[in-house]
Scaffold this active site. Structure first.
Site, PDB file in Angstrom:
ATOM      1  N   SER A  46      77.921  54.540  36.119  1.00  0.00           N
ATOM      2  CA  SER A  46      77.374  53.692  35.064  1.00  0.00           C
ATOM      3  C   SER A  46      77.422  54.436  33.730  1.00  0.00           C
ATOM      4  O   SER A  46      78.463  54.968  33.352  1.00  0.00           O
ATOM      5  CB  SER A  46      75.958  53.253  35.440  1.00  0.00           C
ATOM      6  OG  SER A  46      75.531  52.167  34.662  1.00  0.00           O
ATOM      7  N   ASP A 207      78.603  47.603  38.797  1.00  0.00           N
ATOM      8  CA  ASP A 207      77.926  48.874  38.584  1.00  0.00           C
ATOM      9  C   ASP A 207      77.977  49.760  39.829  1.00  0.00           C
ATOM     10  O   ASP A 207      77.649  49.330  40.937  1.00  0.00           O
ATOM     11  CB  ASP A 207      76.469  48.628  38.180  1.00  0.00           C
ATOM     12  CG  ASP A 207      75.828  49.852  37.580  1.00  0.00           C
ATOM     13  OD1 ASP A 207      75.588  50.823  38.326  1.00  0.00           O
ATOM     14  OD2 ASP A 207      75.560  49.859  36.364  1.00  0.00           O
TER      15      ASP A 207
END
Length: 378
Positions: A46, A207
């Site tokens: 991320s 993600d």
């Protein structure tokens, strides 16, 4: 001067990842100038993946890489990362109905924000050719970025490294050799329902924290024997600030974000500690025969709750974004992980950089011992 097989692992957390920059700034001061990065293996997920990639581009000069990273984070504004179009969101809800929320075509699935500005920023600031050059000339061993495959639910680590680093397949996770691009960073940071999924090849990714059941795995597969982790967990003494007589969407979102970004990492660290304890009972000769090794870790985390710090900057966020957060229950009366995740405001990021810098200086002896800096100076 880098210790062999030392990895840096940076976790996700949106705007809170500014804390990592402060920690890296302090670590850079532990070393002389013009030294290469002391972490031959870089792993990120991320927002942490973006920080790791930026460092990889300047692996030949650690100080320069950290300075450039800090320069960018100190100037972040919301519009540099994402756009919010309430009209488009309302149109989808009104005219598409439930199909606007749940769509079999993942690229049309519901998301609150358009992260196209982030892609433009990455394309502008990151020279991906430098990564290959740094690997070729020995300044870097490998860079790994983790994303979640929406097609088969596997945690997928895209890595770029030396020829001896081979792809891997394990339970619910895999490593794929590739040339890293902005697509991989966009995928790794595409939090579900917040940002759109990213198309890589014939698959969609989100993600990297979602399916990451073993966050330490990529670093270990790439040969790490020591891992320095900069996480964004709230301190152990931090107490929840929401009122127990009501529950808001913001409270629920906060719990989900904490689960995504921290819970699996803490569990993985516990497992690794248990494995290391078990290995201590096996004679070294037998361990070498079985190719078993200890993996040491050093964890840096905030001394203050980053969600509470974000409260001071809530009114600095764009008006439309504040209104959306208010609908979700973010009123400013209590801390919110969702608000801190989206708090791309210079004042907030700068305060987190200062906190990360101060916390790491306070841990200087432990960090230097872990990285072997004291032995290098002798």
């Amino acid at each position: 001067m880098a210790r062999p097989n030392t990895a840096l692992l940076l976790t996700g957390g949106g705007a809170r990842a500014a804390y990592q920059v402060g920690a890296l700034k302090a670590i850079a001061e532990f070393y002389p100038r013009n030294i290469g990065i002391p972490f031959p293996i870089l792993c990120g997920t991320s927002a942490g993946a973006i920080n790791a990639t930026a460092l990889a581009c300047y692996a030949s000069c650690f100080h320069l890489g950290v300075r450039k990273l800090e320069w960018v984070w100190r100037r972040f504004e919301t519009h540099h990362i994402f756009d919010f179009h309430p009209g488009r969101l309302l149109w989808r809800l009104m005219y598409e109905g439930s199909a606007g929320l749940i769509n079999p075509h993942t690229n049309h699935a519901f998301h609150l924000f358009d992260n196209a500005p982030l892609r433009r920023l990455l394309d502008q600031l990151i020279d991906y050719h430098r990564i290959d050059d740094n690997i070729l000339y020995g300044s870097l061993e490998a860079l790994a970025i983790t994303a979640s495959d929406y097609d088969d639910g596997l945690s997928t680590t895209f890595f770029q490294g030396r020829a001896e680093h081979l792809p891997w397949e394990r339970a619910r996770r895999r490593g794929v050799r590739t040339l890293l691009t902005s697509d991989h960073l966009m995928a790794s940071s595409a939090l579900p329902f917040v940002f759109p999924a990213t198309h890589i090849g014939d698959r969609f990714y989100g993600d990297g924290s979602i399916h990451q059941l073993s966050p330490l795995s990529p670093a270990i597969h790439l040969g790490a024997e020591r891992i320095l982790l900069v996480t964004l967990d709230p301190p152990a003494h931090s107490a929840p600030t929401f009122h127990h007589d009501h529950l808001t969407s913001s409270n629920i979102a906060g719990h989900l974000l904490d689960t995504v970004f921290t819970d699996t990492l803490n569990s993985d660290l516990e497992r690794l500690w248990s494995i290391n304890q078990t290995l201590d009972f096996i004679p070294e000769r037998e361990r070498n025969r079985l190719k078993l090794k200890r993996v040491e870790t050093c964890v840096l985390k905030p001394s203050e709750d980053l969600d509470i710090i974000a409260l001071n900057y809530l009114r600095k966020m764009p008006v439309q974004l504040r209104r959306l957060l208010r609908v979700l229950g973010v009123t400013g009366d209590e801390s919110s992980s969702l608000a801190s995740f989206l708090m791309f405001y210079p004042g907030y990021c700068q305060q987190l950089i200062k906190l990360g810098y101060r916390d790491t200086l306070n841990e200087r002896q432990r960090v230097e011992q872990f990285l072997g800096i004291e032995q290098m100076a002798r």
